[in-house]
Scaffold this motif. Structure first.
Motif, PDB file in Angstrom:
ATOM      1  N   GLN A  53      -3.306   0.013  -2.854  1.00  9.55           N
ATOM      2  CA  GLN A  53      -2.239   0.883  -2.352  1.00  9.55           C
ATOM      3  C   GLN A  53      -2.274   2.245  -3.036  1.00  9.55           C
ATOM      4  O   GLN A  53      -2.072   3.278  -2.388  1.00  9.55           O
ATOM      5  CB  GLN A  53      -0.880   0.222  -2.567  1.00  9.55           C
ATOM      6  CG  GLN A  53      -0.640  -0.968  -1.666  1.00  9.55           C
ATOM      7  CD  GLN A  53       0.658  -1.678  -1.976  1.00  9.55           C
ATOM      8  OE1 GLN A  53       1.324  -1.410  -2.969  1.00  9.55           O
ATOM      9  NE2 GLN A  53       1.020  -2.620  -1.113  1.00  9.55           N
ATOM     10  N   GLU A  56      -5.204   4.209  -1.587  1.00 12.09           N
ATOM     11  CA  GLU A  56      -4.860   4.729  -0.256  1.00 12.09           C
ATOM     12  C   GLU A  56      -3.960   5.955  -0.367  1.00 12.09           C
ATOM     13  O   GLU A  56      -4.166   6.948   0.343  1.00 12.09           O
ATOM     14  CB  GLU A  56      -4.180   3.646   0.569  1.00 12.09           C
ATOM     15  CG  GLU A  56      -5.117   2.581   1.069  1.00 12.09           C
ATOM     16  CD  GLU A  56      -4.407   1.488   1.838  1.00 12.09           C
ATOM     17  OE1 GLU A  56      -3.161   1.503   1.921  1.00 12.09           O
ATOM     18  OE2 GLU A  56      -5.110   0.605   2.368  1.00 12.09           O
ATOM     19  N   ASN A  57      -2.975   5.903  -1.258  1.00 15.07           N
ATOM     20  CA  ASN A  57      -2.092   7.060  -1.434  1.00 15.07           C
ATOM     21  C   ASN A  57      -2.855   8.258  -1.989  1.00 15.07           C
ATOM     22  O   ASN A  57      -2.585   9.403  -1.601  1.00 15.07           O
ATOM     23  CB  ASN A  57      -0.925   6.706  -2.347  1.00 15.07           C
ATOM     24  CG  ASN A  57       0.081   5.816  -1.666  1.00 15.07           C
ATOM     25  OD1 ASN A  57       0.178   5.809  -0.434  1.00 15.07           O
ATOM     26  ND2 ASN A  57       0.831   5.058  -2.435  1.00 15.07           N
ATOM     27  N   LEU A  61      -3.139  11.854  -0.183  1.00 14.25           N
ATOM     28  CA  LEU A  61      -2.783  13.087  -0.891  1.00 14.25           C
ATOM     29  C   LEU A  61      -3.959  14.050  -0.966  1.00 14.25           C
ATOM     30  O   LEU A  61      -3.770  15.265  -0.876  1.00 14.25           O
ATOM     31  CB  LEU A  61      -2.287  12.763  -2.297  1.00 14.25           C
ATOM     32  CG  LEU A  61      -0.899  12.159  -2.388  1.00 14.25           C
ATOM     33  CD1 LEU A  61      -0.593  11.744  -3.818  1.00 14.25           C
ATOM     34  CD2 LEU A  61       0.144  13.149  -1.904  1.00 14.25           C
ATOM     35  N   LEU A  98      -1.245   7.137   8.848  1.00 13.01           N
ATOM     36  CA  LEU A  98      -0.968   7.778   7.573  1.00 13.01           C
ATOM     37  C   LEU A  98      -1.724   9.095   7.470  1.00 13.01           C
ATOM     38  O   LEU A  98      -1.308   9.999   6.746  1.00 13.01           O
ATOM     39  CB  LEU A  98      -1.344   6.852   6.412  1.00 13.01           C
ATOM     40  CG  LEU A  98      -0.502   5.583   6.304  1.00 13.01           C
ATOM     41  CD1 LEU A  98      -1.045   4.663   5.232  1.00 13.01           C
ATOM     42  CD2 LEU A  98       0.942   5.925   6.036  1.00 13.01           C
TER      43      LEU A  98
END
Length: 161
Positions: A53, A56-57, A61, A98
């Motif tokens: 996670q 992925e963030n 970003l 996303l």
């Protein structure tokens, strides 16, 4: 929770790297912390999920300020094993909305879509119009129904007692 992590030196270094956009250093520090977490029986089942996670963030970003991004440059900057791993992750992030974009496999770039605020406003107005129109149709049908009810329920002989 963030204040608590600031007191742990390794976590504070990780956060400083993350805030300064040194994502590859942040991911290497995260791997070091999570390798210790794998020894803990409570944390171990969650360590890989948390890492995925966070990665992925970080990828989301990393792509935010750019309209297009080279996959090879991005893979080197984020220390991915190969561009195919990065491409697989990007495709999952695109599927989940996303990242708004597409992967150009020929040129090896991630091309992001830009949303025009006028298009969004137009869609909102169209939804509002449809909703208002449906409500107005329902009200008109109800008025006609009530008019029919009042006409059909009138007594035939009003003058007699």
């Amino acid at each position: 929770f963030g204040k608590f992590l600031d007191y742990i030196p390794e976590c504070s270094r990780l956060l400083r790297c993350f805030y300064s956009s040194a994502y590859s250093d942040a991911l290497s520090k995260l791997d070091g912390i999570l390798s210790l977490g794998m020894l803990d029986p409570v944390v171990a089942p969650h360590a890989t999920t948390v890492r995925s996670q966070i990665v992925e963030n970080v990828v989301v970003l990393y792509t935010q300020p750019f309209v297009s991004t080279s996959l090879s440059t991005m893979a080197k900057a984020l220390r991915f094993g190969s561009t195919s791993q990065l491409e697989a992750m990007l495709s999952r992030l695109i599927e989940r909305n996303l990242i708004l974009g597409r992967i150009d496999a020929v040129s090896g770039y991630l091309l992001k879509y830009t949303l025009d605020p006028r298009d969004q406003t137009l869609e909102t107005i169209e939804r509002m119009y449809t909703s208002f129109s449906d409500q107005a149709d329902v009200m008109l049908a109800r008025i006609h129904y009530l008019e029919e009810e009042t006409v059909s329920n009138k007594p035939r002989f009003e003058g007699r007692r």
